[in-house]
Design a protein around this motif. Structure first.
Motif, PDB file in Angstrom:
ATOM      1  N   SER A  62    -100.122  97.972  56.789  1.00 41.21           N
ATOM      2  CA  SER A  62    -101.195  97.044  57.158  1.00 41.21           C
ATOM      3  C   SER A  62    -101.704  97.261  58.573  1.00 41.21           C
ATOM      4  O   SER A  62    -102.778  96.789  58.919  1.00 41.21           O
ATOM      5  CB  SER A  62    -100.719  95.594  57.003  1.00 41.21           C
ATOM      6  OG  SER A  62     -99.558  95.377  57.785  1.00 41.21           O
ATOM      7  N   LYS A  63    -100.941  97.978  59.400  1.00 43.70           N
ATOM      8  CA  LYS A  63    -101.344  98.192  60.798  1.00 43.70           C
ATOM      9  C   LYS A  63    -101.164  99.652  61.188  1.00 43.70           C
ATOM     10  O   LYS A  63    -100.244 100.312  60.717  1.00 43.70           O
ATOM     11  CB  LYS A  63    -100.490  97.334  61.733  1.00 43.70           C
ATOM     12  CG  LYS A  63    -100.682  95.851  61.582  1.00 43.70           C
ATOM     13  CD  LYS A  63     -99.864  95.116  62.613  1.00 43.70           C
ATOM     14  CE  LYS A  63     -98.884  94.210  61.907  1.00 43.70           C
ATOM     15  NZ  LYS A  63     -97.928  93.592  62.781  1.00 43.70           N
ATOM     16  N   GLY A  64    -102.030 100.098  62.083  1.00 49.93           N
ATOM     17  CA  GLY A  64    -101.917 101.446  62.604  1.00 49.93           C
ATOM     18  C   GLY A  64    -102.332 101.506  64.056  1.00 49.93           C
ATOM     19  O   GLY A  64    -103.320 100.877  64.442  1.00 49.93           O
ATOM     20  N   GLU A  65    -101.572 102.218  64.847  1.00 47.80           N
ATOM     21  CA  GLU A  65    -101.882 102.400  66.260  1.00 47.80           C
ATOM     22  C   GLU A  65    -102.053 103.887  66.527  1.00 47.80           C
ATOM     23  O   GLU A  65    -101.157 104.685  66.239  1.00 47.80           O
ATOM     24  CB  GLU A  65    -100.765 101.834  67.124  1.00 47.80           C
ATOM     25  CG  GLU A  65    -101.039 101.901  68.599  1.00 47.80           C
ATOM     26  CD  GLU A  65     -99.928 101.271  69.431  1.00 47.80           C
ATOM     27  OE1 GLU A  65    -100.058 101.320  70.668  1.00 47.80           O
ATOM     28  OE2 GLU A  65     -98.945 100.769  68.861  1.00 47.80           O
ATOM     29  N   ALA A  66    -103.213 104.234  67.070  1.00 56.29           N
ATOM     30  CA  ALA A  66    -103.540 105.645  67.305  1.00 56.29           C
ATOM     31  C   ALA A  66    -103.392 106.003  68.774  1.00 56.29           C
ATOM     32  O   ALA A  66    -103.847 105.266  69.646  1.00 56.29           O
ATOM     33  CB  ALA A  66    -104.966 105.925  66.850  1.00 56.29           C
ATOM     34  N   ARG A  67    -102.747 107.140  69.011  1.00 59.71           N
ATOM     35  CA  ARG A  67    -102.689 107.734  70.349  1.00 59.71           C
ATOM     36  C   ARG A  67    -103.230 109.153  70.211  1.00 59.71           C
ATOM     37  O   ARG A  67    -102.581 109.998  69.605  1.00 59.71           O
ATOM     38  CB  ARG A  67    -101.251 107.748  70.870  1.00 59.71           C
ATOM     39  CG  ARG A  67    -100.699 106.363  71.153  1.00 59.71           C
ATOM     40  CD  ARG A  67     -99.250 106.447  71.621  1.00 59.71           C
ATOM     41  NE  ARG A  67     -98.702 105.141  71.877  1.00 59.71           N
ATOM     42  CZ  ARG A  67     -98.168 104.337  70.941  1.00 59.71           C
ATOM     43  NH1 ARG A  67     -98.109 104.741  69.690  1.00 59.71           N
ATOM     44  NH2 ARG A  67     -97.696 103.163  71.273  1.00 59.71           N
ATOM     45  N   LEU A  68    -104.408 109.364  70.780  1.00 61.25           N
ATOM     46  CA  LEU A  68    -105.069 110.657  70.674  1.00 61.25           C
ATOM     47  C   LEU A  68    -105.152 111.296  72.044  1.00 61.25           C
ATOM     48  O   LEU A  68    -105.584 110.653  73.011  1.00 61.25           O
ATOM     49  CB  LEU A  68    -106.484 110.503  70.097  1.00 61.25           C
ATOM     50  CG  LEU A  68    -106.596 110.402  68.577  1.00 61.25           C
ATOM     51  CD1 LEU A  68    -105.992 109.119  68.058  1.00 61.25           C
ATOM     52  CD2 LEU A  68    -108.031 110.511  68.148  1.00 61.25           C
ATOM     53  N   TYR A  69    -104.727 112.543  72.110  1.00 60.67           N
ATOM     54  CA  TYR A  69    -104.788 113.285  73.368  1.00 60.67           C
ATOM     55  C   TYR A  69    -106.226 113.373  73.855  1.00 60.67           C
ATOM     56  O   TYR A  69    -107.130 113.735  73.110  1.00 60.67           O
ATOM     57  CB  TYR A  69    -104.202 114.685  73.172  1.00 60.67           C
ATOM     58  CG  TYR A  69    -104.335 115.565  74.384  1.00 60.67           C
ATOM     59  CD1 TYR A  69    -103.597 115.302  75.534  1.00 60.67           C
ATOM     60  CD2 TYR A  69    -105.201 116.644  74.385  1.00 60.67           C
ATOM     61  CE1 TYR A  69    -103.721 116.098  76.663  1.00 60.67           C
ATOM     62  CE2 TYR A  69    -105.327 117.457  75.500  1.00 60.67           C
ATOM     63  CZ  TYR A  69    -104.590 117.173  76.633  1.00 60.67           C
ATOM     64  OH  TYR A  69    -104.712 117.965  77.746  1.00 60.67           O
ATOM     65  N   ASN A  70    -106.425 113.011  75.111  1.00 60.29           N
ATOM     66  CA  ASN A  70    -107.714 113.130  75.787  1.00 60.29           C
ATOM     67  C   ASN A  70    -108.768 112.143  75.301  1.00 60.29           C
ATOM     68  O   ASN A  70    -109.943 112.306  75.609  1.00 60.29           O
ATOM     69  CB  ASN A  70    -108.264 114.549  75.675  1.00 60.29           C
ATOM     70  CG  ASN A  70    -108.584 115.135  77.029  1.00 60.29           C
ATOM     71  OD1 ASN A  70    -108.245 114.572  78.064  1.00 60.29           O
ATOM     72  ND2 ASN A  70    -109.247 116.272  77.032  1.00 60.29           N
ATOM     73  N   ILE A  71    -108.366 111.141  74.507  1.00 62.26           N
ATOM     74  CA  ILE A  71    -109.315 110.127  74.041  1.00 62.26           C
ATOM     75  C   ILE A  71    -108.691 108.761  74.294  1.00 62.26           C
ATOM     76  O   ILE A  71    -107.695 108.389  73.660  1.00 62.26           O
ATOM     77  CB  ILE A  71    -109.657 110.301  72.546  1.00 62.26           C
ATOM     78  CG1 ILE A  71    -110.298 111.674  72.316  1.00 62.26           C
ATOM     79  CG2 ILE A  71    -110.574 109.184  72.073  1.00 62.26           C
ATOM     80  CD1 ILE A  71    -110.585 112.010  70.877  1.00 62.26           C
ATOM     81  N   ALA A  72    -109.265 108.020  75.219  1.00 58.74           N
ATOM     82  CA  ALA A  72    -108.736 106.698  75.561  1.00 58.74           C
ATOM     83  C   ALA A  72    -109.175 105.666  74.528  1.00 58.74           C
ATOM     84  O   ALA A  72    -110.255 105.775  73.943  1.00 58.74           O
ATOM     85  CB  ALA A  72    -109.235 106.289  76.945  1.00 58.74           C
ATOM     86  N   ASP A  73    -108.332 104.661  74.321  1.00 58.61           N
ATOM     87  CA  ASP A  73    -108.647 103.537  73.425  1.00 58.61           C
ATOM     88  C   ASP A  73    -109.089 103.994  72.043  1.00 58.61           C
ATOM     89  O   ASP A  73    -110.076 103.503  71.491  1.00 58.61           O
ATOM     90  CB  ASP A  73    -109.719 102.630  74.048  1.00 58.61           C
ATOM     91  CG  ASP A  73    -109.284 102.087  75.402  1.00 58.61           C
ATOM     92  OD1 ASP A  73    -108.099 101.723  75.527  1.00 58.61           O
ATOM     93  OD2 ASP A  73    -110.117 102.046  76.324  1.00 58.61           O
ATOM     94  N   ALA A  74    -108.377 104.953  71.476  1.00 54.65           N
ATOM     95  CA  ALA A  74    -108.721 105.460  70.143  1.00 54.65           C
ATOM     96  C   ALA A  74    -108.473 104.390  69.088  1.00 54.65           C
ATOM     97  O   ALA A  74    -107.506 103.634  69.161  1.00 54.65           O
ATOM     98  CB  ALA A  74    -107.892 106.694  69.832  1.00 54.65           C
ATOM     99  N   LYS A  75    -109.350 104.322  68.121  1.00 61.63           N
ATOM    100  CA  LYS A  75    -109.238 103.357  67.034  1.00 61.63           C
ATOM    101  C   LYS A  75    -109.295 104.085  65.693  1.00 61.63           C
ATOM    102  O   LYS A  75    -110.021 105.065  65.534  1.00 61.63           O
ATOM    103  CB  LYS A  75    -110.384 102.343  67.087  1.00 61.63           C
ATOM    104  CG  LYS A  75    -110.474 101.558  68.381  1.00 61.63           C
ATOM    105  CD  LYS A  75    -109.424 100.495  68.448  1.00 61.63           C
ATOM    106  CE  LYS A  75    -109.629  99.654  69.690  1.00 61.63           C
ATOM    107  NZ  LYS A  75    -108.449  99.453  70.467  1.00 61.63           N
ATOM    108  N   LEU A  76    -108.535 103.560  64.735  1.00 58.15           N
ATOM    109  CA  LEU A  76    -108.608 104.056  63.367  1.00 58.15           C
ATOM    110  C   LEU A  76    -109.717 103.297  62.657  1.00 58.15           C
ATOM    111  O   LEU A  76    -109.900 102.106  62.878  1.00 58.15           O
ATOM    112  CB  LEU A  76    -107.272 103.851  62.664  1.00 58.15           C
ATOM    113  CG  LEU A  76    -106.067 104.504  63.343  1.00 58.15           C
ATOM    114  CD1 LEU A  76    -104.783 104.125  62.627  1.00 58.15           C
ATOM    115  CD2 LEU A  76    -106.227 106.014  63.398  1.00 58.15           C
TER     116      LEU A  76
END
Length: 196
Positions: free
Chosen positions: A155-169
């Motif tokens: 039900s929840k997902g948290e994204a951490r993307l290299y070189n992209i701040a505040d990434a959202k799914l």
């Protein structure tokens, strides 16, 4: 970082700077030691170059396997290069072998599927109500609109993307015991933490 292994890195000044930038990002990612690798089939690794190339292609097609010493009854598919089911002649074309394994497994029985790119390698680890997806983009340009489907209802997902701040799914969907979401833009690397 993705596979929890050690590596020795040698680089010039520019490479060292890029490496430190990635390391700075990786230090922001919480550890996930309790999560276990997800596998959909087994591969008996005989240490040969031929099997190594098959493993390479299976990985590039995001087919999740477990390295084995012998066939494992928990899997309906166990690959042994040189056996009657997987002759060495077929393995001389690793792409053919990877497509054969994928057909035997069936897309509905895959724990992870990626849509929108052929240059992203994934790793999926899970335990109980939590899971993590690692995504490595091995091209030299961003991938836009990557769609990810994992087995399991999250039900929840948290994204951490290299070189992209505040990434959202985006476009989160649960369907038939699976979860799908999109990543608008993927640079070199991403870590997606999922929970129920």
């Amino acid at each position: 970082f993705t596979y929890g292994s050690d590596a020795l890195i040698s680089a010039d000044a520019a490479g060292a700077q890029a490496f430190e930038k990635m390391m700075t990002f990786l230090r922001t990612v919480p550890e996930a030691k309790d999560l276990q690798p997800v596998a959909d089939f087994g591969v008996i690794d005989d240490g040969s170059d031929q099997t190594g190339e098959v493993l390479n292609l299976l990985t590039r097609q995001n087919l999740l396997f477990k390295i084995e010493k012998a066939s494992d009854k928990q899997f309906s598919v166990n690959v042994r290069v040189g056996s009657k089911d997987y002759p060495a002649e077929e393995a001389s074309n690793p792409g053919f072998m990877a497509r054969k394994v994928r057909a035997q497994l069936g897309d509905d029985h895959r724990s992870i599927r990626l849509y929108g790119s052929e240059v992203v390698v994934s790793r999926y680890v899970a335990q109980g109500a939590r899971a993590r997806v690692y995504l490595i983009n091995y091209s030299n340009r961003p991938v836009r609109g990557l769609r990810v489907r994992v087995r399991g209802a999250y039900s929840k997902g948290e994204a951490r993307l290299y070189n992209i701040a505040d990434a959202k799914l985006e476009d989160w969907v649960q369907d038939a015991g699976a979860t799908e979401f999109s990543i608008p833009e993927l640079g070199a690397f991403a870590v997606i933490d999922l929970s129920r």
